[in-house]
Write a protein that holds these residues in place. Structure first.
Motif, short mmCIF file in Angstrom:
data_model
loop_
_atom_site.label_atom_id
_atom_site.label_comp_id
_atom_site.label_asym_id
_atom_site.label_seq_id
_atom_site.Cartn_x
_atom_site.Cartn_y
_atom_site.Cartn_z
N ASP A 10 0.74 -1.58 0.27
CA ASP A 10 -0.01 0.31 0.15
C ASP A 10 0.71 1.25 0.34
OD1 ASP A 10 0.87 -0.42 2.37
OD2 ASP A 10 -0.66 0.33 3.17
N GLU A 11 1.84 1.16 -0.01
CA GLU A 11 3.02 2.36 -0.40
C GLU A 11 3.36 2.58 -1.19
OE1 GLU A 11 5.63 3.59 3.88
OE2 GLU A 11 5.96 0.52 3.16
N LYS A 12 3.13 3.83 -1.73
CA LYS A 12 3.57 4.24 -3.38
C LYS A 12 4.46 4.74 -3.01
CE LYS A 12 1.19 5.90 -7.53
NZ LYS A 12 -0.01 6.35 -8.28
N MET A 13 5.23 5.12 -3.83
CA MET A 13 6.33 5.91 -4.21
C MET A 13 6.46 6.99 -4.97
SD MET A 13 9.96 3.75 -4.03
CE MET A 13 10.36 2.70 -5.32
N LEU A 14 5.94 8.26 -4.19
CA LEU A 14 6.30 9.40 -5.38
C LEU A 14 7.22 9.89 -6.33
CD1 LEU A 14 4.59 11.88 -2.26
CD2 LEU A 14 3.35 10.27 -4.35
N THR A 15 8.31 9.91 -5.76
CA THR A 15 9.52 9.40 -6.64
C THR A 15 11.07 8.54 -6.55
OG1 THR A 15 10.80 10.89 -4.34
CG2 THR A 15 9.77 12.49 -6.33
N PRO A 16 11.77 8.04 -7.11
CA PRO A 16 12.85 6.89 -7.40
C PRO A 16 13.20 7.17 -6.51
CG PRO A 16 12.25 8.05 -9.54
CD PRO A 16 11.70 8.83 -8.79
N PRO A 17 13.56 6.33 -5.18
CA PRO A 17 14.41 6.24 -4.08
C PRO A 17 15.66 6.60 -4.77
CG PRO A 17 13.92 3.69 -4.73
CD PRO A 17 13.32 4.66 -5.73
N VAL A 18 16.37 7.45 -3.87
CA VAL A 18 17.92 7.84 -4.00
C VAL A 18 18.72 6.67 -2.41
CG1 VAL A 18 19.99 9.95 -3.59
CG2 VAL A 18 17.54 10.27 -4.00
N LEU A 19 19.76 6.47 -3.51
CA LEU A 19 20.95 5.14 -3.25
C LEU A 19 21.97 5.73 -2.92
CD1 LEU A 19 21.54 2.17 -3.03
CD2 LEU A 19 22.36 2.43 -4.98
N TYR A 20 22.60 5.57 -1.85
CA TYR A 20 23.63 6.32 -0.64
C TYR A 20 24.03 5.16 0.17
CZ TYR A 20 21.76 10.61 -0.83
OH TYR A 20 20.63 11.73 -0.82
N TRP A 21 25.51 4.15 -1.17
CA TRP A 21 26.34 3.74 0.00
C TRP A 21 28.06 4.08 0.26
CZ3 TRP A 21 26.26 -1.78 1.21
CH2 TRP A 21 25.41 -2.68 0.38
N ILE A 22 28.38 4.04 1.72
CA ILE A 22 29.26 4.08 2.68
C ILE A 22 29.63 2.82 3.49
CG2 ILE A 22 27.99 6.65 3.26
CD1 ILE A 22 28.31 5.27 5.90
N CYS A 74 24.39 0.29 3.49
CA CYS A 74 23.55 0.75 2.20
C CYS A 74 21.86 1.59 2.70
CB CYS A 74 22.75 -0.10 1.69
SG CYS A 74 21.09 0.25 0.85
N LYS A 75 22.57 2.94 2.29
CA LYS A 75 21.22 3.83 2.52
C LYS A 75 20.58 4.18 1.51
CE LYS A 75 23.61 5.70 6.71
NZ LYS A 75 24.24 7.31 7.35
N LEU A 76 18.78 4.58 1.89
CA LEU A 76 18.07 4.61 0.88
C LEU A 76 16.54 6.19 1.55
CD1 LEU A 76 16.14 0.85 -0.61
CD2 LEU A 76 17.94 3.22 -2.17
N SER A 77 17.03 7.26 0.83
CA SER A 77 16.27 8.75 1.17
C SER A 77 14.85 8.07 0.51
CB SER A 77 16.77 9.64 0.46
OG SER A 77 17.46 10.27 1.65
N ILE A 78 13.62 7.76 0.77
CA ILE A 78 12.59 7.28 -0.14
C ILE A 78 11.47 8.56 0.38
CG2 ILE A 78 10.95 5.42 0.36
CD1 ILE A 78 12.91 3.28 0.96
N ASN A 79 10.90 8.68 -0.49
CA ASN A 79 9.65 9.74 -0.55
C ASN A 79 8.70 8.97 -1.22
OD1 ASN A 79 7.99 12.16 -0.28
ND2 ASN A 79 8.80 12.55 -2.57
N THR A 80 7.81 8.37 0.16
CA THR A 80 5.86 7.17 -0.58
C THR A 80 4.68 8.61 -0.11
OG1 THR A 80 5.97 6.44 2.02
CG2 THR A 80 7.32 5.61 0.03
N LYS A 81 3.88 8.76 -0.57
CA LYS A 81 2.83 9.35 -0.63
C LYS A 81 1.80 8.84 1.22
CE LYS A 81 -1.92 9.52 -2.85
NZ LYS A 81 -2.55 8.88 -3.76
N ARG A 82 1.97 7.44 1.70
CA ARG A 82 0.88 7.40 2.79
C ARG A 82 2.97 7.90 3.57
NH1 ARG A 82 1.61 1.72 4.91
NH2 ARG A 82 3.59 2.36 5.52
N ASP A 83 4.55 8.14 3.81
CA ASP A 83 5.18 8.46 4.59
C ASP A 83 5.86 9.72 4.70
OD1 ASP A 83 4.12 6.38 6.63
OD2 ASP A 83 4.97 4.90 5.43
#
Length: 232
Positions: A10-22, A74-83
């Protein structure tokens, strides 16, 4: 190195997630960015899936160096409609670097088998030799020889094989098998003392029939001569 994004249906991403590896430094400061690559990793790191909307955020190293060993996050910046916007961390990934394993008889003694491999410095790395599923007791070992200036240490094990068959050298990190090498061992031939060939004896044995035949011919001729002389 694996990284997967798992979101509920039920989570819909508004934009593609941004990937980070450190890269996680030992002191926790100044963690170099692996993806998007910093200068240190430029040209040596790729994503396995180039689709920005994919859930697979794993990366692949090229031209791996000894200095690459360590822990990565691994880190991800996520933008979803719900959260709305939030960040999500993956599990840490441990990268261990090791060289090609050598496993063969020692140079000075064919009755000993020696296994050797260069590895990054980690106390959990263990080298062992097995035969028919049983771990063999080494007659010599080096738990991690190498100067402090070197980026690696050398692990080595030497065993004395008791029977022919397959011997297996294994490199473990704790309980996980990293790599192995198999050597098929045949028992060395026993030392057999060779004596010179008795050529004179062979020659004498070959001449015996000719000597006997010559004697018989001589005796026959002599008998004929005597018979002829007696008849006259």
């Amino acid at each position: 190195m694996p990284c997967h994004l798992n979101l509920s249906h039920d989570e819909k991403m508004l934009t593609p997630p941004v990937l980070y590896w450190i890269y996680l430094t030992t002191d926790g400061t100044d963690n170099p960015r692996v993806w998007i690559p910093s200068e240190k990793y430029e040209g040596r790191v790729d994503t396995l899936d180039n689709n920005p909307n994919t859930s697979n955020k794993s990366i692949r190293f090229k031209n791996v160096q000894w200095a690459d060993s360590g822990r990565y996050l691994c880190k991800l910046s996520i933008n979803t409609k719900r959260d709305k916007s939030f960040r999500k961390k993956g599990n840490e990934t441990l990268l261990m670097v090791y060289d090609t394993m050598t496993f063969n008889p020692t140079g000075h003694n064919d009755s000993l088998l020696s296994c050797e491999v260069n590895v990054t410095r980690d106390p959990g790395l263990v080298l062992s030799i097995f035969h028919d599923g049983f771990k063999l007791q080494p007659v010599g070992s080096a738990p991690g020889k190498g100067g402090t200036a070197l980026p690696f240490v050398t692990l080595s094990e030497t065993v004395s094989p008791r029977s022919k068959g397959e011997y297996e050298c294994q490199l473990h990190l704790n309980k996980d098998l990293l790599t192995k090498s198999i050597f098929r061992y045949n028992l060395p031939e026993p030392n057999v003392k060779l004596f010179p060939e008795p050529w004179f004896l062979y020659t004498a044995l070959l001449l015996v029939p000719f000597v006997i035949l010559l004697g018989l011919i001589s005796a026959t001729l002599m008998c004929r001569c005597l018979s002829t002389y007696g008849f006259n």
